[in-house]
Design a protein around this motif. Sequence first.
Motif, PDB file in Angstrom:
ATOM      1  N   HIS A   3       0.826  -1.207   0.000  1.00 15.68           N
ATOM      2  CA  HIS A   3       0.000   0.000   0.000  1.00 15.68           C
ATOM      3  C   HIS A   3       0.862   1.259   0.000  1.00 15.68           C
ATOM      4  N   ALA A  26       0.849   3.951  -3.009  1.00 16.86           N
ATOM      5  CA  ALA A  26       0.478   5.336  -2.741  1.00 16.86           C
ATOM      6  C   ALA A  26       1.531   6.304  -3.275  1.00 16.86           C
ATOM      7  N   THR A  80       3.856  14.119  -1.863  1.00 10.44           N
ATOM      8  CA  THR A  80       3.825  12.807  -1.210  1.00 10.44           C
ATOM      9  C   THR A  80       3.678  12.954   0.297  1.00 10.44           C
ATOM     10  N   TYR A 132      -3.731   3.978  -7.763  1.00 12.97           N
ATOM     11  CA  TYR A 132      -3.516   3.336  -6.467  1.00 12.97           C
ATOM     12  C   TYR A 132      -4.226   1.984  -6.419  1.00 12.97           C
TER      13      TYR A 132
END
Length: 383
Positions: free
Chosen positions: A13, A17, A81, A371
């Motif tokens: 994940h 991302a 980010t 994503y």
Amino acid sequence: MDDLSKSQMFVIHGVAAVGSVAFASALTYPLDTMKVLTQVASSSGKQLNAAELLLRILTLSGNSGISGLFSGYGSLALGRTLGLGARFGVYEIITAFYKDGLEDNYVSASDALLAGMAAGAVEALISSPFELIKLREQVSSASYIPNSTFALDKGAQPPLISRLLSGCYPDKRSLNQYVGLISTLSTKNTNVTSALLEYPWMMTGSGKPPSVCNVRRPSDIISLEGWGALWRGLRSGIARDSVFGGVFFSSWQFLHQAMLDWKAVGMDPPPRSDEEVGPLSPLFVSIAAGLSASVAAAASHAFDTTRTRSQCTVLPKYVSMERRLLKWKQPGNKFERYTGIHPSDRNLLFRGLRWRMARSGLASFMIVGSYFFAVDHLASNLT
């Protein structure tokens, strides 16, 4: 074995991302550059159109004109980010308290609004330094930097100026004209010239602050403007990201709930909770995120213009110190002072609105869609 599987899913994940944010930011970055230049280069009387902005970038950004559209992308990718991680992380933490004790994971649109506003404020604190550096790179890519034909000899750079801003050399023509205005002595008088160069406000030779093109590196910004410059326009930034986060999450939650209710129609037996409805299509979730981001961008754009124009202003730290000593009061009414809006920007607050709505909508759609795609692809390879 279960702990190892959970750790691997967490890494998946995280990688998905970061990759989705970098991918979406890269594809939509030219839209952000056009938005910034529209906000900064436009005056109250004229707004530059897309053709004029693009021609200016391609002409002034060097040998590879297209690279000007991506100036400052590295700072944006890193700041985006960290900022988005903080936004979604804080939002999930706050909404976890809302859902505590409930039978399902339902979050109302009003709860999402409050949680999104708090998450947006945290995002503004984290992403501000990266956004400042990114913005000045973008402006420099479309700014004309004159040659040093009239610059002083580099060996004669005053010590004070070299400490405040390395590589800045006063314009000799402007300096001689300034000396001629304030003194009856000849402009060739080295004593007057040398004395004036020891004052910080004579860095450019004309008494004006240096150009943004000369103050775009982090070291130059900190040296000339101080550490506080990295968070310049923080009030308008917090207002912008708070409004954006609140509207984004509340709109997304509303659309998400509407899609769940639509999917539940006709199910037999009727579902007792949202979990029984099942997951929604990633495409529809991505579209909902894009629409929510566009609406949020429109609602918060006035504060974005204020933030952009304030960060594009070079304010040396000695000027900031004088303002504090003189207890300088920011102009404007109470709302403008609280949100950081300058009265001179009242007619410019909605410049670049279409660019920002398009960029925010496309970026959110790509982030969510890529994503989901990356998680499914990596998870399938893991199993």
